[in-house]
Design a protein around this motif. Structure first.
Motif, PDB file in Angstrom:
ATOM      1  N   ALA A  55       0.822  -1.208   0.000  1.00  0.00           N
ATOM      2  CA  ALA A  55       0.000   0.000   0.000  1.00  0.00           C
ATOM      3  C   ALA A  55       0.855   1.257   0.000  1.00  0.00           C
ATOM      4  N   ASN A  56       0.271   2.350  -0.445  1.00  0.00           N
ATOM      5  CA  ASN A  56       0.920   3.657  -0.404  1.00  0.00           C
ATOM      6  C   ASN A  56       0.213   4.527   0.633  1.00  0.00           C
ATOM      7  N   VAL A  57       0.967   5.086   1.550  1.00  0.00           N
ATOM      8  CA  VAL A  57       0.403   6.045   2.511  1.00  0.00           C
ATOM      9  C   VAL A  57       0.491   7.419   1.870  1.00  0.00           C
ATOM     10  N   SER A  58      -0.621   7.882   1.332  1.00  0.00           N
ATOM     11  CA  SER A  58      -0.646   9.128   0.571  1.00  0.00           C
ATOM     12  C   SER A  58      -0.564  10.359   1.453  1.00  0.00           C
ATOM     13  N   ARG A  59      -0.988  10.214   2.701  1.00  0.00           N
ATOM     14  CA  ARG A  59      -0.996  11.347   3.632  1.00  0.00           C
ATOM     15  C   ARG A  59      -0.974  10.772   5.045  1.00  0.00           C
ATOM     16  N   ARG A  60      -0.283  11.425   5.946  1.00  0.00           N
ATOM     17  CA  ARG A  60      -0.182  10.915   7.314  1.00  0.00           C
ATOM     18  C   ARG A  60      -0.832  11.867   8.308  1.00  0.00           C
ATOM     19  N   GLY A  61      -1.566  11.268   9.240  1.00  0.00           N
ATOM     20  CA  GLY A  61      -2.199  12.029  10.308  1.00  0.00           C
ATOM     21  C   GLY A  61      -2.390  11.151  11.520  1.00  0.00           C
ATOM     22  N   THR A  62      -2.866  11.720  12.606  1.00  0.00           N
ATOM     23  CA  THR A  62      -2.942  10.992  13.872  1.00  0.00           C
ATOM     24  C   THR A  62      -4.360  10.733  14.362  1.00  0.00           C
ATOM     25  N   ASP A  63      -5.372  11.300  13.705  1.00  0.00           N
ATOM     26  CA  ASP A  63      -6.733  11.226  14.238  1.00  0.00           C
ATOM     27  C   ASP A  63      -7.596  10.138  13.595  1.00  0.00           C
ATOM     28  N   VAL A  64      -7.490   9.965  12.297  1.00  0.00           N
ATOM     29  CA  VAL A  64      -8.355   9.029  11.565  1.00  0.00           C
ATOM     30  C   VAL A  64      -7.549   8.374  10.445  1.00  0.00           C
ATOM     31  N   THR A  65      -7.792   7.086  10.225  1.00  0.00           N
ATOM     32  CA  THR A  65      -7.259   6.394   9.056  1.00  0.00           C
ATOM     33  C   THR A  65      -8.351   6.305   7.998  1.00  0.00           C
ATOM     34  N   ILE A  66      -8.062   6.798   6.807  1.00  0.00           N
ATOM     35  CA  ILE A  66      -8.964   6.649   5.671  1.00  0.00           C
ATOM     36  C   ILE A  66      -8.310   5.686   4.688  1.00  0.00           C
ATOM     37  N   VAL A  67      -8.989   4.600   4.369  1.00  0.00           N
ATOM     38  CA  VAL A  67      -8.541   3.680   3.321  1.00  0.00           C
ATOM     39  C   VAL A  67      -9.443   3.917   2.111  1.00  0.00           C
ATOM     40  N   LYS A 120      -6.541  15.540  11.700  1.00  0.00           N
ATOM     41  CA  LYS A 120      -5.413  15.039  10.909  1.00  0.00           C
ATOM     42  C   LYS A 120      -5.689  13.604  10.463  1.00  0.00           C
ATOM     43  N   CYS A 121      -5.672  13.388   9.159  1.00  0.00           N
ATOM     44  CA  CYS A 121      -6.036  12.094   8.586  1.00  0.00           C
ATOM     45  C   CYS A 121      -4.848  11.411   7.919  1.00  0.00           C
ATOM     46  N   THR A 122      -4.748  10.128   8.121  1.00  0.00           N
ATOM     47  CA  THR A 122      -3.888   9.281   7.289  1.00  0.00           C
ATOM     48  C   THR A 122      -4.744   8.745   6.146  1.00  0.00           C
ATOM     49  N   VAL A 123      -4.249   8.855   4.917  1.00  0.00           N
ATOM     50  CA  VAL A 123      -4.951   8.315   3.752  1.00  0.00           C
ATOM     51  C   VAL A 123      -4.105   7.193   3.169  1.00  0.00           C
ATOM     52  N   ILE A 124      -4.683   6.002   3.111  1.00  0.00           N
ATOM     53  CA  ILE A 124      -3.986   4.819   2.596  1.00  0.00           C
ATOM     54  C   ILE A 124      -4.617   4.388   1.281  1.00  0.00           C
ATOM     55  N   ASP A 125      -3.774   4.226   0.277  1.00  0.00           N
ATOM     56  CA  ASP A 125      -4.172   3.694  -1.019  1.00  0.00           C
ATOM     57  C   ASP A 125      -3.668   2.256  -1.101  1.00  0.00           C
ATOM     58  N   PRO A 126      -4.535   1.243  -1.025  1.00  0.00           N
ATOM     59  CA  PRO A 126      -4.055  -0.146  -1.042  1.00  0.00           C
ATOM     60  C   PRO A 126      -3.334  -0.531  -2.338  1.00  0.00           C
ATOM     61  N   ARG A 127      -3.668   0.161  -3.442  1.00  0.00           N
ATOM     62  CA  ARG A 127      -3.117  -0.135  -4.780  1.00  0.00           C
ATOM     63  C   ARG A 127      -3.615  -1.465  -5.327  1.00  0.00           C
ATOM     64  N   THR A 128      -3.554  -2.498  -4.517  1.00  0.00           N
ATOM     65  CA  THR A 128      -4.066  -3.800  -4.935  1.00  0.00           C
ATOM     66  C   THR A 128      -5.012  -4.307  -3.849  1.00  0.00           C
ATOM     67  N   LEU A 180      -3.745  -7.880  -0.548  1.00  0.00           N
ATOM     68  CA  LEU A 180      -4.068  -6.683   0.223  1.00  0.00           C
ATOM     69  C   LEU A 180      -3.029  -6.495   1.320  1.00  0.00           C
ATOM     70  N   ASP A 181      -2.503  -5.289   1.421  1.00  0.00           N
ATOM     71  CA  ASP A 181      -1.496  -4.964   2.432  1.00  0.00           C
ATOM     72  C   ASP A 181      -2.196  -4.695   3.763  1.00  0.00           C
TER      73      ASP A 181
END
Length: 336
Positions: free
Chosen positions: A205-217, A239-247, A251-252
């Motif tokens: 996966a690619n972590v497109s953005r990092r944050g400490t409050d919420v994880t968005i996949v 502050k949001c983390t945005v994860i792009d699984p890519r596949t 799945l990562d």
């Protein structure tokens, strides 16, 4: 490095792989055009033009226009793959997979397993998916959950031109069958893309953005929308983390679980229909493996469980958008 569209990035990836490896071939409906007709012999370049220009360079010995028979040419791609070629076959719209489901699900997905690991099937099936272009119910579905369900298939969903090129090159080089999903509404998106060849590993996966409050996949086009929502939420000090699984297969899970352990909150954005989609799969995985880390219920942002509408106003309501994502994340952060 230069700015390239999603379409240009795909074209460059296929061209560079065909230059590098003479066993790479292409087949599909309208990927070249002009067969037996006067005038330009590269008239189409598949339905949205991603293979435009490849026919003059590589010829009809490696670029095959096919009849409108998905069962025939997807089956031919599977046969070519187990006999030493690396076909890139375009299933014009993923909605059409029903007419070649046996070739994908019962044949190429199972060759390696049923032949005791002695057979490899290095075939890439490119296919268009997704709503947003007023293409109605039979040309707009997000069916990647169907293929994610099938062992033996790898499922790739790029979220940008940069991702599209690197993932396409890696998919062509992979020795297993890959279903490569290209969102119709992203073809004009632009991004900085290296001119040279490069690969992006499948299953990371690619972590497109990092944050400490919420994880968005988020998956595919929804990554861009989620980043837009995260940028707006940052102004509210969320502050949001945005994860792009890519596949989606493989799945990562490790990257997702690590982020949820840090943030304690999870929102999954998935354009596929809400029943048995990738969002529900990730929700179950996190609930099983990281329940104690959760500070709030897992939330999913998806379309309603209905066919994709043709009317523009209804289609706009159907597709998840940044405002909806932002609203759901805000609710999750307020939960106590």
């Amino acid at each position: 490095m230069s700015k390239k569209s999603f379409r240009q990035a795909l074209n460059e990836a296929m061209r560079q792989e065909m230059e590098r490896d003479p066993t790479v071939i292409m087949m599909g409906e309208d990927i070249a055009g002009g067969m037996g007709a006067k005038g330009e012999q590269d008239a189409w370049g598949d339905v949205l033009g991603a293979s435009k220009g490849l026919l003059p360079k590589f010829g009809r010995e490696r670029i095959y226009d096919t009849p409108i028979s998905e069962s025939a040419f997807i089956g031919a791609a599977a046969g070519a793959a187990i006999n030493g070629l690396r076909p890139v076959a375009q299933l014009m719209f993923v909605d059409f997979f029903g007419v070649c489901g046996d070739q994908i699900i019962n044949q190429m997905a199972k060759f390696r397993y049923m032949f005791g690991g002695k057979a490899t099937t290095p075939v890439v099936i490119r296919t268009l998916f997704g709503a947003g272009l007023r293409a109605a119910s039979q040309h707009s579905q997000c069916l990647y959950p169907v293929f994610t369900h099938i062992p033996g298939l790898k499922v790739v969903i790029p979220s940008s031109p940069y991702e599209a090129k690197g993932l396409m090159i890696q998919s062509i080089r992979d020795d297993d069958p890959v279903i490569f999903f290209e969102h119709k509404a992203m073809y004009a998106d632009t991004d900085e893309v290296p001119d040279e060849s490069y690969t992006i590993p499948l299953g990371k996966a690619n972590v497109s953005r990092r944050g400490t409050d919420v994880t968005i996949v988020a998956i595919g086009r929804m990554v861009k929308f989620s980043i837009q929502a995260a940028e707006a939420l940052a102004k509210e000090n969320i502050k949001c983390t945005v994860i792009d699984p890519r596949t989606t297969s493989p799945l990562d899970t490790a990257t997702i679980l690590e982020s949820v352990a840090q943030t304690g909150r999870l929102v999954i954005v998935d354009e596929a229909s809400p029943r048995c989609n990738v969002a529900t799969d990730i929700s179950a995985m996190v609930a099983q493996s990281a329940f104690k880390s959760l500070k709030a219920p897992i939330r999913m942002v998806t379309p309603p469980h209905t066919p994709v509408p043709f009317a523009g106003e209804l289609e706009d309501l159907y597709v998840p958008n940044p405002a909806r994502i932002q609203a759901v994340v805000s609710e999750v952060v307020r939960y106590h």
